[in-house]
Enzyme design. Sequence first.
Site, PDB file in Angstrom:
ATOM      1  N   GLU A 176      83.837  37.556 -69.696  1.00 14.94           N
ATOM      2  CA  GLU A 176      85.271  37.676 -69.981  1.00 14.94           C
ATOM      3  C   GLU A 176      85.505  38.220 -71.402  1.00 14.94           C
ATOM      4  O   GLU A 176      85.743  37.459 -72.332  1.00 14.94           O
ATOM      5  CB  GLU A 176      85.990  36.329 -69.829  1.00 14.94           C
ATOM      6  CG  GLU A 176      87.495  36.463 -70.022  1.00 14.94           C
ATOM      7  CD  GLU A 176      88.245  35.142 -69.934  1.00 14.94           C
ATOM      8  OE1 GLU A 176      89.486  35.174 -69.989  1.00 14.94           O
ATOM      9  OE2 GLU A 176      87.595  34.087 -69.832  1.00 14.94           O
ATOM     10  N   LYS A 213      85.978  39.354 -65.969  1.00 16.90           N
ATOM     11  CA  LYS A 213      87.359  38.886 -66.087  1.00 16.90           C
ATOM     12  C   LYS A 213      87.979  39.615 -67.267  1.00 16.90           C
ATOM     13  O   LYS A 213      87.497  39.520 -68.397  1.00 16.90           O
ATOM     14  CB  LYS A 213      87.413  37.371 -66.287  1.00 16.90           C
ATOM     15  CG  LYS A 213      88.844  36.827 -66.349  1.00 16.90           C
ATOM     16  CD  LYS A 213      88.888  35.306 -66.253  1.00 16.90           C
ATOM     17  CE  LYS A 213      90.314  34.792 -66.330  1.00 16.90           C
ATOM     18  NZ  LYS A 213      90.409  33.332 -66.127  1.00 16.90           N
TER      19      LYS A 213
END
Length: 294
Positions: A176, A213
């Site tokens: 992420e 992400k």
Amino acid sequence: MKTEQLERMKHGSGFIAALDQSGGSTPKALRDYGIETSQYHTEDEMYDLIQQMRSRIIASKAFSSDHILGAILFEKTMERKIDNLYTADYLWEKKGIVPFLKIDNGLDEEKDGVQLMKPIPKLDELLNRAAARNIFGTKMRSVIHEANSVGIHAIVEQQFELGQKISDAGFVPILEPEVDIHSSTKQEAEEMLITEMISHLKKLDDSMNIMLKVSIPSVAGTYSGLMNDPRVLRIVALSGGYSRKEANELLRQNPKLIASFSRALLSDLSVKQTQQEFDAVLLKTIIEIYEASL
């Protein structure tokens, strides 16, 4: 089980619920839910209350595999139970929802326009516990504030280095590298990020599976090319400070990008709602996010 979960994550329709608020963000999550800091006095009491909130969400009839592929848990949630089952087992056995675990310890100070993750000194021990609790994958967050090639390289390097270690331990890592939606150079930062991602993906073994992400991009379809990489199982998007309405509208413009929302998922829930009201509000929110993820 892992094979079935892998297949669901790769081909299933739905989104990932982010229920991973940690120590720093828990008071705000509780306040948004209607529980003020004056209503608890110790950290244990705070975590008891957030567990009650999360259990209410997960156990709700609105929270099902019809719309939700996976759920990201906080470490303390992983170690607690819902109806006498550890949370990850409840998610998979009762709901058919794939469990993930947030493993980072928060962000370091900003340097070169980014915030790397703080060190994770007990990672091996945490991964051993995650395996015992039947966790499928992990998630770790770092933040890009500006289009700085040195900083972005460092972020991607750190994410992939940890991702490899997590994959070697038998989990699917969600990398992420969030790009701050308020950055004045957000689009340029996303372009630099993709260049770095492509470079690092080329070095991975063909059999490795990762997820990404990301912030919803400034230019629709920005991450479409990365979705075609056979090692990228799925790309999901955080709401990143957008309202749910804004995030859903932006998400619809990005084919195959699915949601992994936290605040945008929980923002209309209240401790004061009856169970019927709670279920109805949660279902309405889930359907909105699900449809935007299609």
